[in-house]
Design a protein around this motif. Structure first.
Motif, PDB file in Angstrom:
ATOM      1  N   ALA A  46      15.487  59.812 -59.265  1.00  0.00           N
ATOM      2  CA  ALA A  46      15.423  58.970 -60.455  1.00  0.00           C
ATOM      3  C   ALA A  46      16.502  57.895 -60.420  1.00  0.00           C
ATOM      4  O   ALA A  46      16.242  56.713 -60.727  1.00  0.00           O
ATOM      5  N   ILE A  47      17.708  58.274 -60.056  1.00  0.00           N
ATOM      6  CA  ILE A  47      18.812  57.313 -59.999  1.00  0.00           C
ATOM      7  C   ILE A  47      18.542  56.253 -58.943  1.00  0.00           C
ATOM      8  O   ILE A  47      18.732  55.051 -59.175  1.00  0.00           O
ATOM      9  N   THR A  48      18.080  56.670 -57.781  1.00  0.00           N
ATOM     10  CA  THR A  48      17.787  55.718 -56.703  1.00  0.00           C
ATOM     11  C   THR A  48      16.709  54.731 -57.125  1.00  0.00           C
ATOM     12  O   THR A  48      16.794  53.523 -56.851  1.00  0.00           O
ATOM     13  N   ALA A  49      15.693  55.223 -57.830  1.00  0.00           N
ATOM     14  CA  ALA A  49      14.586  54.363 -58.250  1.00  0.00           C
ATOM     15  C   ALA A  49      15.074  53.243 -59.162  1.00  0.00           C
ATOM     16  O   ALA A  49      14.630  52.096 -59.053  1.00  0.00           O
ATOM     17  N   VAL A  50      15.984  53.560 -60.075  1.00  0.00           N
ATOM     18  CA  VAL A  50      16.483  52.538 -60.994  1.00  0.00           C
ATOM     19  C   VAL A  50      17.554  51.677 -60.330  1.00  0.00           C
ATOM     20  O   VAL A  50      17.533  50.443 -60.447  1.00  0.00           O
ATOM     21  N   ALA A  51      18.484  52.305 -59.627  1.00  0.00           N
ATOM     22  CA  ALA A  51      19.596  51.559 -59.037  1.00  0.00           C
ATOM     23  C   ALA A  51      19.132  50.543 -58.003  1.00  0.00           C
ATOM     24  O   ALA A  51      19.759  49.494 -57.820  1.00  0.00           O
ATOM     25  N   SER A  52      18.021  50.829 -57.325  1.00  0.00           N
ATOM     26  CA  SER A  52      17.536  49.943 -56.259  1.00  0.00           C
ATOM     27  C   SER A  52      16.714  48.773 -56.785  1.00  0.00           C
ATOM     28  O   SER A  52      16.327  47.898 -56.020  1.00  0.00           O
ATOM     29  N   ASP A  53      16.479  48.744 -58.086  1.00  0.00           N
ATOM     30  CA  ASP A  53      15.615  47.707 -58.658  1.00  0.00           C
ATOM     31  C   ASP A  53      16.218  47.209 -59.969  1.00  0.00           C
ATOM     32  O   ASP A  53      16.190  47.914 -60.975  1.00  0.00           O
ATOM     33  N   PRO A  54      16.754  45.991 -60.001  1.00  0.00           N
ATOM     34  CA  PRO A  54      17.357  45.464 -61.233  1.00  0.00           C
ATOM     35  C   PRO A  54      16.396  45.412 -62.410  1.00  0.00           C
ATOM     36  O   PRO A  54      16.828  45.375 -63.564  1.00  0.00           O
ATOM     37  N   GLY A  55      15.105  45.439 -62.151  1.00  0.00           N
ATOM     38  CA  GLY A  55      14.124  45.370 -63.219  1.00  0.00           C
ATOM     39  C   GLY A  55      13.659  46.716 -63.727  1.00  0.00           C
ATOM     40  O   GLY A  55      12.770  46.781 -64.586  1.00  0.00           O
ATOM     41  N   SER A  56      14.225  47.798 -63.211  1.00  0.00           N
ATOM     42  CA  SER A  56      13.836  49.137 -63.641  1.00  0.00           C
ATOM     43  C   SER A  56      14.792  49.670 -64.705  1.00  0.00           C
ATOM     44  O   SER A  56      15.958  49.277 -64.752  1.00  0.00           O
ATOM     45  N   SER A  57      14.295  50.573 -65.531  1.00  0.00           N
ATOM     46  CA  SER A  57      15.154  51.241 -66.504  1.00  0.00           C
ATOM     47  C   SER A  57      14.668  52.661 -66.725  1.00  0.00           C
ATOM     48  O   SER A  57      13.496  52.972 -66.476  1.00  0.00           O
ATOM     49  N   PHE A  58      15.576  53.527 -67.185  1.00  0.00           N
ATOM     50  CA  PHE A  58      15.231  54.915 -67.462  1.00  0.00           C
ATOM     51  C   PHE A  58      14.434  55.007 -68.762  1.00  0.00           C
ATOM     52  O   PHE A  58      14.652  54.250 -69.711  1.00  0.00           O
ATOM     53  N   LEU A  59      13.533  55.979 -68.813  1.00  0.00           N
ATOM     54  CA  LEU A  59      12.781  56.274 -70.027  1.00  0.00           C
ATOM     55  C   LEU A  59      12.933  57.757 -70.323  1.00  0.00           C
ATOM     56  O   LEU A  59      12.541  58.604 -69.529  1.00  0.00           O
ATOM     57  N   ALA A  60      13.524  58.075 -71.479  1.00  0.00           N
ATOM     58  CA  ALA A  60      13.646  59.477 -71.895  1.00  0.00           C
ATOM     59  C   ALA A  60      12.680  59.703 -73.048  1.00  0.00           C
ATOM     60  O   ALA A  60      11.474  59.661 -72.867  1.00  0.00           O
ATOM     61  N   GLY A  61      13.189  59.891 -74.269  1.00  0.00           N
ATOM     62  CA  GLY A  61      12.289  60.093 -75.399  1.00  0.00           C
ATOM     63  C   GLY A  61      11.477  58.862 -75.752  1.00  0.00           C
ATOM     64  O   GLY A  61      10.389  58.953 -76.309  1.00  0.00           O
ATOM     65  N   GLY A  62      12.027  57.691 -75.446  1.00  0.00           N
ATOM     66  CA  GLY A  62      11.317  56.447 -75.690  1.00  0.00           C
ATOM     67  C   GLY A  62      11.321  55.984 -77.130  1.00  0.00           C
ATOM     68  O   GLY A  62      10.652  55.009 -77.469  1.00  0.00           O
ATOM     69  N   ALA A  84      13.602  62.415 -79.363  1.00  0.00           N
ATOM     70  CA  ALA A  84      14.786  61.707 -78.894  1.00  0.00           C
ATOM     71  C   ALA A  84      15.739  62.635 -78.143  1.00  0.00           C
ATOM     72  O   ALA A  84      15.992  63.765 -78.557  1.00  0.00           O
ATOM     73  N   SER A  85      16.294  62.138 -77.054  1.00  0.00           N
ATOM     74  CA  SER A  85      17.231  62.918 -76.242  1.00  0.00           C
ATOM     75  C   SER A  85      18.669  62.573 -76.609  1.00  0.00           C
ATOM     76  O   SER A  85      18.961  61.512 -77.170  1.00  0.00           O
ATOM     77  N   MET A  86      19.578  63.467 -76.259  1.00  0.00           N
ATOM     78  CA  MET A  86      20.990  63.244 -76.556  1.00  0.00           C
ATOM     79  C   MET A  86      21.547  62.064 -75.772  1.00  0.00           C
ATOM     80  O   MET A  86      22.288  61.237 -76.306  1.00  0.00           O
ATOM     81  N   GLY A  87      21.197  61.967 -74.490  1.00  0.00           N
ATOM     82  CA  GLY A  87      21.658  60.825 -73.708  1.00  0.00           C
ATOM     83  C   GLY A  87      21.096  59.523 -74.225  1.00  0.00           C
ATOM     84  O   GLY A  87      21.802  58.507 -74.319  1.00  0.00           O
ATOM     85  N   GLY A  88      19.810  59.534 -74.574  1.00  0.00           N
ATOM     86  CA  GLY A  88      19.195  58.342 -75.120  1.00  0.00           C
ATOM     87  C   GLY A  88      19.798  57.931 -76.439  1.00  0.00           C
ATOM     88  O   GLY A  88      19.921  56.737 -76.751  1.00  0.00           O
ATOM     89  N   ASN A  89      20.201  58.910 -77.248  1.00  0.00           N
ATOM     90  CA  ASN A  89      20.838  58.605 -78.527  1.00  0.00           C
ATOM     91  C   ASN A  89      22.124  57.806 -78.316  1.00  0.00           C
ATOM     92  O   ASN A  89      22.412  56.871 -79.060  1.00  0.00           O
ATOM     93  N   LEU A  90      22.889  58.160 -77.291  1.00  0.00           N
ATOM     94  CA  LEU A  90      24.129  57.433 -77.013  1.00  0.00           C
ATOM     95  C   LEU A  90      23.852  56.027 -76.494  1.00  0.00           C
ATOM     96  O   LEU A  90      24.646  55.110 -76.708  1.00  0.00           O
ATOM     97  N   MET A  91      22.718  55.857 -75.808  1.00  0.00           N
ATOM     98  CA  MET A  91      22.397  54.577 -75.192  1.00  0.00           C
ATOM     99  C   MET A  91      21.543  53.671 -76.079  1.00  0.00           C
ATOM    100  O   MET A  91      21.211  52.558 -75.677  1.00  0.00           O
ATOM    101  N   GLN A  92      21.180  54.111 -77.260  1.00  0.00           N
ATOM    102  CA  GLN A  92      20.272  53.331 -78.091  1.00  0.00           C
ATOM    103  C   GLN A  92      20.869  51.979 -78.458  1.00  0.00           C
ATOM    104  O   GLN A  92      22.075  51.816 -78.575  1.00  0.00           O
TER     105      GLN A  92
END
Length: 332
Positions: free
Chosen positions: A15-31, A107-115
């Motif tokens: 998951a980290i490699t997929a996002v880090a290798s592409d500036p246009g990618s982002s993580f999706l948790a609870g959304g 909603a996830s705890m990590g996503g809550n911090l990143m909202q």
């Protein structure tokens, strides 16, 4: 219509490699935030990397009585976890007051911090916003800013941070754990995880693109068992804070020996009230002292005509929360 690619890896490194290798990618948790912003045309990822299959949803004990909360643990699960309710009631209360039941289940705890902020100008692509488009200006400065910040502001941004849980975590000296693309990990004090806007309001966290929150550590804090979270809002149903207070107090022989105090709804980041903490320590646990400490914390407030009421609201909320926390300790 824009097309968005979608990936759903099952391991953290992938998951980290997929996002880090592409500036246009982002993580999706609870959304619960990301999907809203996509619909509003505020964010424009080329690809969403769904991390919900990653093994990051546990709530585990740490030595001494602390907890490690997985980044994908749902807000509702954390709020109802017996260890959280017992050891860190301020966090449980903040989570329950922070969103509707439907949102808490997703909603996830990590996503809550990143909202992202709930500033209406940030969410309107037609308005000037330095968070969304650096250098474009801040429409809120002279606009409708009743709900905006009075602490930690700059001439580039006055948006409040929206998270309730983050306020409790700041008061509890929590630590955010992350993993980067090279496999290295970091442990960031949660107070340092949120950046003041300054001249770079678009930079909200000191993490790299593709760096993933894996867990939140909440260290053992015995007095936190008597802690509480007070939230003042326009309506009792789901609503963001006009002012909120996370507090825990230890009192011995009538004097405050230790105190944790953090504010929400009034600052550009979850606000650790260190001036007030310093003023309170060693002083009598009484109304006048609480009022003086609250006034001390608000000396740096920068208000605008529409949100001037927040300074007094924050002061009264701090006093009320401190009195309730002391009463809780007396009853224990």
């Amino acid at each position: 219509m824009r097309s968005i690619a979608y990936a759903r890896p099952t391991d953290v490194r992938g998951a980290i490699t997929a996002v880090a290798s592409d500036p246009g990618s982002s993580f999706l948790a609870g959304g619960t935030t990301e999907v809203d912003l996509l619909r509003l045309d505020v964010v424009w990822p080329n690809r969403l990397v769904d991390i919900n299959r990653l093994p990051l949803a546990g709530i585990d004990d740490l030595p001494g009585g602390g907890l490690r909360i997985g980044a994908l643990a749902r807000m509702s699960d954390v709020a109802q976890a017996p260890a959280v309710v017992d050891r860190f009631p301020m966090l449980s209360q903040a989570l329950l007051l922070g969103a509707s039941a439907q949102l808490r289940h997703m909603a996830s705890m990590g996503g809550n911090l990143m909202q992202k902020v709930r500033c209406s100008y940030f969410r309107d692509p037609g308005s000037a916003c330095n968070k969304r488009v650096p250098g474009s200006g801040c429409a809120a400065l002279e606009g409708v800013n009743r709900g905006h910040a009075i602490l930690g502001t700059s001439e580039h941004c006055i948006a409040t941070h929206p998270s309730d849980a983050a306020v409790a975590l700041v008061a509890l000296d929590a630590v955010v754990r992350t993993q980067r693309a090279d496999g290295s990990t970091r442990a960031l004090p949660v107070d340092d995880f949120f950046l003041l806007p300054g001249d770079t309001p678009h930079r909200e966290h000191p993490i790299e693109h593709g760096e993933l929150i894996t867990a939140i550590d909440v260290p053992a804090t015995p007095m936190a068992r008597r802690s509480l979270y007070l939230k003042v809002r326009d309506r009792e149903s789901y609503e963001f804070a006009l002012a909120s207070v996370a507090v825990a107090v230890d009192v011995h022989a009538g004097a405050i020996s230790e105190v944790r105090l953090a504010l929400g709804g009034v600052a550009t980041k979850p606000w650790r009230a260190r001036r007030a903490e310093g003023f309170l320590t060693g002083r009598a646990a009484e109304h006048d002292v609480f009022a003086q400490a609250a006034a001390e914390e608000l000396t740096g407030a920068r208000t605008r005509p529409l949100n001037d009421f927040k300074a007094e609201l924050a002061r009264r909320s701090m006093v009320r929360a401190l009195e309730a926390a002391v009463a809780r300790g007396d009853a224990a």
